[in-house]
Design an enzyme around this catalytic site. Structure first.
Site, mmCIF file in Angstrom:
data_model
loop_
_atom_site.group_PDB
_atom_site.id
_atom_site.type_symbol
_atom_site.label_atom_id
_atom_site.label_comp_id
_atom_site.label_asym_id
_atom_site.label_seq_id
_atom_site.Cartn_x
_atom_site.Cartn_y
_atom_site.Cartn_z
ATOM 1 N N SER A 131 -38.132 29.512 21.345
ATOM 2 C CA SER A 131 -38.335 30.555 20.729
ATOM 3 C C SER A 131 -36.945 30.463 19.872
ATOM 4 C CB SER A 131 -38.042 31.715 21.577
ATOM 5 O OG SER A 131 -37.613 33.040 21.150
ATOM 6 N N TYR A 144 -32.931 35.667 29.264
ATOM 7 C CA TYR A 144 -34.117 34.940 28.439
ATOM 8 C C TYR A 144 -33.522 33.949 27.445
ATOM 9 C CZ TYR A 144 -38.185 34.161 25.467
ATOM 10 O OH TYR A 144 -39.244 33.832 24.775
#
Length: 276
Positions: A131, A144
């Site tokens: 990501s 995260y």
């Protein structure tokens, strides 16, 4: 038709499903990791070239059972399965942190280790769906972010360690992708805030208000999962994999800000975005 084989984790929905379907349409024999029988049935209906396999990365028995399902050689492994534990870092429990890293890091590494004999045989490829959060850390997704930073560090290491065996390793780094969590993000934020004790709800009320203002803006620029699937296919078919592939103009813009701005400058951007 190609006889290449690939294992794609998290194939039950969203990005993983898009990857599995795209590769099957290109002639790959796809083994799609799913967690439920319903997801397995739906995925199998997409193509005769897709074989669903029960795969929860936190269950060692599922990894052990792959030996009886997968062929002796594997041309590619695509790590897509992931969870996102959100919230102010102060409010996260040890269990939250373990869940985040068990699914996003420990599980994929265990699977990689188990698949390496097959990948060596095929001189195959490993793709980690990371990501832009693996390069730039955003407020409210700190754990995260940490799991994706760690994923990138591991991929960088594996890329060199596996080089003598002809096994290539690459990362795909999407920005905002139009998947189910983004459709439910408003409710997820409400539930997250409601789950805090009164003291933390009061302390972080401005942050939550800022998140609610930001979500519609981010969602407007969300790209379809097929954009990530196309990037994965390019990684698996080009002569030499790219170490990193960004997906989405938002990912490129955010990375550009990190390059151009000082750390304090980038902090100020996130603070202004949240209105804090």
């Amino acid at each position: 038709m190609s006889t290449h084989t690939v294992l794609v984790t998290g194939s039950g929905r969203g990005i993983g499903r898009a990857i599995a379907v795209r590769l099957a349409r290109s002639g790959w024999r796809v083994y799609g990791g799913v967690r439920t029988d319903v997801a397995a049935k739906d995925l199998a209906a997409e193509s005769d070239l897709i074989t669903p396999v029960k795969l929860d990365l936190t269950v060692p028995e599922h990894l052990d059972a792959l030996d009886a399902v997968l062929p002796a050689r594997l041309d590619a492994l695509v790590h897509n399965a992931a969870v996102a534990v959100a919230g102010p870092i102060e409010t996260l429990s040890r269990a939250d942190m373990h869940e985040q890293f068990d699914v996003n890091l420990v599980g994929p590494l265990a699977l990689t280790r188990a698949m390496l004999p097959r990948l060596r045989t095929a001189r195959g490829r490993v793709v980690f769906i990371s990501s832009i959060n693996g390069r730039v850390s955003f407020p409210f997704t700190g754990i995260y972010n940490a799991s994706k930073y760690a994923t990138e560090a591991v991929a960088d290491c594996l890329r060199v360690e596996l080089r003598p065996f002809g096994v290539q390793v690459g990362l795909v780094e999407p920005g905002v992708i139009d998947t189910d969590p983004w459709h439910r993000m408003d409710q997820l934020i409400d539930d997250l805030e409601a789950g805090l004790d009164l003291g933390h709800r009061t302390l972080y009320a401005p942050h939550f208000a800022g998140e609610r203002r930001l979500i519609p803006k981010l969602r407007r620029n969300a790209k379809p999962p097929e954009r990530v699937a196309a990037a994965v296919e390019r990684q698996l078919t080009r002569r030499r994999m790219r170490p990193r592939t960004l997906v989405g103009a938002d990912a490129r813009s955010i990375l550009g800000m990190k390059v151009l701005l000082s750390t304090r400058g980038l902090d100020a951007v996130w603070a202004r975005g949240l209105g804090v």
